[in-house]
Design a protein around this motif. Structure first.
Motif, PDB file in Angstrom:
ATOM      1  N   SER A 153       0.833  -1.203   0.000  1.00  0.00           N
ATOM      2  CA  SER A 153       0.000   0.000   0.000  1.00  0.00           C
ATOM      3  C   SER A 153       0.868   1.254   0.000  1.00  0.00           C
ATOM      4  CB  SER A 153      -0.917   0.007   1.225  1.00  0.00           C
ATOM      5  OG  SER A 153      -1.853  -1.036   1.139  1.00  0.00           O
ATOM      6  N   TYR A 154       1.902   1.249   0.824  1.00  0.00           N
ATOM      7  CA  TYR A 154       2.766   2.417   0.921  1.00  0.00           C
ATOM      8  C   TYR A 154       3.678   2.548  -0.299  1.00  0.00           C
ATOM      9  CZ  TYR A 154       1.020   2.231   5.663  1.00  0.00           C
ATOM     10  OH  TYR A 154       0.195   2.197   6.748  1.00  0.00           O
ATOM     11  N   ILE A 155       4.061   1.416  -0.853  1.00  0.00           N
ATOM     12  CA  ILE A 155       4.866   1.452  -2.084  1.00  0.00           C
ATOM     13  C   ILE A 155       4.068   2.072  -3.217  1.00  0.00           C
ATOM     14  CG2 ILE A 155       5.933   0.020  -3.874  1.00  0.00           C
ATOM     15  CD1 ILE A 155       6.812  -1.873  -1.636  1.00  0.00           C
ATOM     16  N   TRP A 156       2.788   1.653  -3.358  1.00  0.00           N
ATOM     17  CA  TRP A 156       1.936   2.211  -4.411  1.00  0.00           C
ATOM     18  C   TRP A 156       1.751   3.713  -4.217  1.00  0.00           C
ATOM     19  CZ3 TRP A 156      -2.397  -2.043  -4.208  1.00  0.00           C
ATOM     20  CH2 TRP A 156      -1.889  -3.225  -4.759  1.00  0.00           C
ATOM     21  N   LEU A 157       1.529   4.107  -2.967  1.00  0.00           N
ATOM     22  CA  LEU A 157       1.342   5.526  -2.686  1.00  0.00           C
ATOM     23  C   LEU A 157       2.615   6.319  -3.028  1.00  0.00           C
ATOM     24  CD1 LEU A 157      -0.588   7.642  -1.568  1.00  0.00           C
ATOM     25  CD2 LEU A 157       0.294   7.133   0.710  1.00  0.00           C
ATOM     26  N   PHE A 158       3.761   5.760  -2.709  1.00  0.00           N
ATOM     27  CA  PHE A 158       5.027   6.429  -3.017  1.00  0.00           C
ATOM     28  C   PHE A 158       5.230   6.535  -4.528  1.00  0.00           C
ATOM     29  CE2 PHE A 158       9.611   6.087  -3.926  1.00  0.00           C
ATOM     30  CZ  PHE A 158      10.046   7.269  -3.323  1.00  0.00           C
ATOM     31  N   VAL A 159       4.926   5.446  -5.256  1.00  0.00           N
ATOM     32  CA  VAL A 159       5.062   5.474  -6.711  1.00  0.00           C
ATOM     33  C   VAL A 159       4.145   6.531  -7.309  1.00  0.00           C
ATOM     34  CG1 VAL A 159       4.684   4.158  -8.833  1.00  0.00           C
ATOM     35  CG2 VAL A 159       5.841   3.095  -6.885  1.00  0.00           C
ATOM     36  N   SER A 160       2.904   6.642  -6.792  1.00  0.00           N
ATOM     37  CA  SER A 160       1.976   7.671  -7.280  1.00  0.00           C
ATOM     38  C   SER A 160       2.557   9.062  -7.080  1.00  0.00           C
ATOM     39  CB  SER A 160       0.635   7.563  -6.544  1.00  0.00           C
ATOM     40  OG  SER A 160       0.004   6.347  -6.821  1.00  0.00           O
ATOM     41  N   PHE A 161       3.157   9.277  -5.932  1.00  0.00           N
ATOM     42  CA  PHE A 161       3.748  10.584  -5.658  1.00  0.00           C
ATOM     43  C   PHE A 161       4.911  10.871  -6.613  1.00  0.00           C
ATOM     44  CE2 PHE A 161       6.822  13.249  -3.366  1.00  0.00           C
ATOM     45  CZ  PHE A 161       6.033  14.363  -3.142  1.00  0.00           C
ATOM     46  N   VAL A 162       5.737   9.848  -6.873  1.00  0.00           N
ATOM     47  CA  VAL A 162       6.859  10.012  -7.795  1.00  0.00           C
ATOM     48  C   VAL A 162       6.355  10.363  -9.194  1.00  0.00           C
ATOM     49  CG1 VAL A 162       8.760   8.823  -8.973  1.00  0.00           C
ATOM     50  CG2 VAL A 162       8.424   8.538  -6.495  1.00  0.00           C
ATOM     51  N   ILE A 163       5.334   9.648  -9.657  1.00  0.00           N
ATOM     52  CA  ILE A 163       4.761   9.934 -10.980  1.00  0.00           C
ATOM     53  C   ILE A 163       4.256  11.364 -11.037  1.00  0.00           C
ATOM     54  CG2 ILE A 163       2.872   9.362 -12.563  1.00  0.00           C
ATOM     55  CD1 ILE A 163       3.126   6.460 -11.624  1.00  0.00           C
ATOM     56  N   PHE A 164       3.567  11.771  -9.975  1.00  0.00           N
ATOM     57  CA  PHE A 164       3.030  13.129  -9.917  1.00  0.00           C
ATOM     58  C   PHE A 164       4.158  14.160 -10.019  1.00  0.00           C
ATOM     59  CE2 PHE A 164       1.911  16.717  -7.084  1.00  0.00           C
ATOM     60  CZ  PHE A 164       0.892  17.257  -7.841  1.00  0.00           C
ATOM     61  N   VAL A 165       5.230  13.957  -9.252  1.00  0.00           N
ATOM     62  CA  VAL A 165       6.348  14.900  -9.254  1.00  0.00           C
ATOM     63  C   VAL A 165       7.016  14.941 -10.631  1.00  0.00           C
ATOM     64  CG1 VAL A 165       8.659  15.358  -8.329  1.00  0.00           C
ATOM     65  CG2 VAL A 165       6.774  14.739  -6.788  1.00  0.00           C
ATOM     66  N   VAL A 166       7.195  13.763 -11.244  1.00  0.00           N
ATOM     67  CA  VAL A 166       7.870  13.686 -12.549  1.00  0.00           C
ATOM     68  C   VAL A 166       7.096  14.464 -13.605  1.00  0.00           C
ATOM     69  CG1 VAL A 166       8.484  12.136 -14.446  1.00  0.00           C
ATOM     70  CG2 VAL A 166       9.103  11.554 -12.094  1.00  0.00           C
ATOM     71  N   VAL A 167       5.790  14.224 -13.680  1.00  0.00           N
ATOM     72  CA  VAL A 167       5.018  14.867 -14.741  1.00  0.00           C
ATOM     73  C   VAL A 167       4.811  16.351 -14.476  1.00  0.00           C
ATOM     74  CG1 VAL A 167       3.835  12.740 -15.420  1.00  0.00           C
ATOM     75  CG2 VAL A 167       2.806  14.196 -13.672  1.00  0.00           C
ATOM     76  N   ILE A 168       4.914  16.761 -13.211  1.00  0.00           N
ATOM     77  CA  ILE A 168       4.780  18.180 -12.899  1.00  0.00           C
ATOM     78  C   ILE A 168       6.046  18.953 -13.296  1.00  0.00           C
ATOM     79  CG2 ILE A 168       4.789  19.822 -10.956  1.00  0.00           C
ATOM     80  CD1 ILE A 168       2.023  19.054 -11.697  1.00  0.00           C
ATOM     81  N   PHE A 169       7.195  18.392 -12.982  1.00  0.00           N
ATOM     82  CA  PHE A 169       8.444  19.141 -13.151  1.00  0.00           C
ATOM     83  C   PHE A 169       9.236  18.768 -14.405  1.00  0.00           C
ATOM     84  CE2 PHE A 169       7.596  19.322  -8.578  1.00  0.00           C
ATOM     85  CZ  PHE A 169       7.660  20.697  -8.375  1.00  0.00           C
ATOM     86  N   PHE A 170       8.832  17.731 -15.092  1.00  0.00           N
ATOM     87  CA  PHE A 170       9.565  17.326 -16.299  1.00  0.00           C
ATOM     88  C   PHE A 170       8.606  17.241 -17.480  1.00  0.00           C
ATOM     89  CE2 PHE A 170      11.941  15.651 -12.710  1.00  0.00           C
ATOM     90  CZ  PHE A 170      13.237  16.025 -13.015  1.00  0.00           C
ATOM     91  N   ASP A 171       9.065  17.696 -18.610  1.00  0.00           N
ATOM     92  CA  ASP A 171       8.266  17.666 -19.833  1.00  0.00           C
ATOM     93  C   ASP A 171       8.554  16.361 -20.574  1.00  0.00           C
ATOM     94  OD1 ASP A 171       6.755  18.131 -22.029  1.00  0.00           O
ATOM     95  OD2 ASP A 171       8.050  19.699 -22.872  1.00  0.00           O
TER      96      ASP A 171
END
Length: 423
Positions: A132-150
């Motif tokens: 559960s926590y791994i999935w939540l962490f991966v979601s956060f990483v995806i969010f950060v990547v798409v926000i700050f990287f084109d």
């Protein structure tokens, strides 16, 4: 509003059986509701993109809509974890889609809602494992990547959609409306689901309280029953002692074999009454007429005397008192067994007519056989003496008389025999 609640109940209960634990029900309902809500939002979005003729957006959201319906189907076939994982995957895909595919001017209005869904499903999940926590962490990483990287240059050129200024303004306003609609939908759904689950928890607690009360009542009954065992055994030993004394006083009339057989029969009769008593789940709820029927038919069965024609007429008198069960049961047993052993000897068409009714403040048991009758009630044997003795124990009286067979009337005061009287 009632139709909306019924629809939500139908959707959220997909895949739920009645015997599911409450925690599992809550998780399944929440996932079903999220699939359904996103499906509604995507359906509105697809319609919007069809009107604007933006095919890549139409196909992408149609694909996610299909995944949300598949998620409901997975719950239907009880693949709950697979449904939750699917929800997790397409919600993260929607995060990427909303940020990377939309023009910069309008992306910020929509990305947070799918991400909030991912956050909610992980936090409300009962699977508190490391995954559960791994999935939540991966979601956060995806969010950060798409926000700050084109990453748009990685996308096929056919997926890139151009917008006019007017379309950007329209889509911006549309997405603001959709974001507000999402908040309304999710808030209503959450309040409805919370109310439903609160009511179910209350029903569950009430059920547990009722079971606990039944258990306590049952334990109290067992305590009462155990406290009466000594008293009842003492009474039964006193009855057996009286029977022995009666036989000793009349030993000149009987052989040793007949004495032993008579004692054996009485001991069995007392055991039969005890068996009928202890097979009842609730000793406080044994009706007089049902108890009388059981004793009579069990006695006939014991003697394997199936040829007796029985006419029964029992009034619903009430529940029999615990203290009257043993003596009254033995009285019934003695009357029927005496009729079988003596009245019906060499009788081709034996019959018993049994009536029980309340007359004023007395309960009358009238049993008549079509046997040979008795010569004198005052000189008859052990059976009649035992019936008289036990009737006196419950402050009753007994009458014996001949009228085309033996008639026995046992008359007992209501307060000695019954706890409650049916009106």
């Amino acid at each position: 509003m009632q139709y909306i609640k019924r629809l939500l109940k139908f959707i959220t209960d997909i895949g739920i059986d009645g015997n599911y634990p409450l925690t599992d029900k809550f998780r399944i309902r929440f996932v079903n509701g999220l699939h359904f809500l996103i499906a509604i939002i995507l359906l509105i979005g697809i319609t919007h993109w069809v009107v604007l003729d933006k095919r890549p957006f139409t196909y992408i959201e149609l694909f996610c809509l299909s995944l949300s319906l598949i998620g409901l189907l997975l719950n239907k076939i009880k693949r709950y974890n697979a449904s939750m994982v699917l929800f997790y995957l397409y919600c993260n895909f929607l995060v990427v889609y909303n940020i990377e595919f939309y023009p910069d001017e309008i992306a910020g209005y929509v990305y947070y809602f799918p991400f909030a869904m991912v956050l909610g499903i992980n936090n409300l999940s009962v699977i508190r494992s490391k995954w559960s926590y791994i999935w939540l962490f991966v979601s956060f990483v995806i969010f950060v990547v798409v926000i700050f990287f084109d990453i748009s240059h990685w996308l096929p050129s056919s997926w890139i959609v151009s917008f006019t200024d007017a379309e950007i303004e329209w889509v911006r306003n549309f997405n603001i409306a959709i974001a507000g609609l999402c908040v309304v939908f999710f808030t209503y759904f959450y309040m409805w689901l919370s109310d439903l689950q609160t009511r179910e928890i209350k029903m569950y607690v009430d059920k547990e309280k009722k079971l606990q009360q039944q258990l306590l009542h049952s334990l109290n009954q067992k305590d009462i029953l155990l406290s009466e065992v000594h008293h009842r055994v003492k009474n039964n030993l006193a009855i057996l002692n009286s029977i022995v004394n009666m036989k000793i006083n009349n030993h000149s009339k009987d052989t040793v074999e007949s004495i032993l057989l008579s004692l054996q029969n009485r001991i069995y009769n007392m055991g039969l009454i005890h068996h009928l008593l202890y097979t009842h789940e609730n000793i406080d709820n044994i009706s007089v007429h049902e108890f009388a029927k059981q004793v009579i038919h069990s006695t006939l069965k014991h003697y394997d005397f199936n040829g007796v024609s029985i006419v029964e007429n029992f009034d619903d008198i009430g529940n029999i008192k615990a203290g009257a069960l043993i003596p009254y049961g033995i009285i019934l047993n003695e009357i029927v067994s005496n009729a079988i052993m003596y009245a019906f000897t060499h009788h081709s068409n034996p019959s018993l007519n049994i009536n029980m009714y309340q007359h004023s403040d007395e309960i009358v048991l009238h049993i008549k056989d079509n046997g040979w009758g008795i010569q004198s009630p005052n000189t008859e044997g052990l059976g009649i003496e035992l019936i008289k003795m036990l009737t006196e124990q419950i402050n009753g009286k007994v009458e014996f008389y001949n009228d085309n067979g033996l008639n026995v009337k046992v008359i007992v005061p209501v307060h000695e025999l019954a706890d409650s009287i049916s009106k």
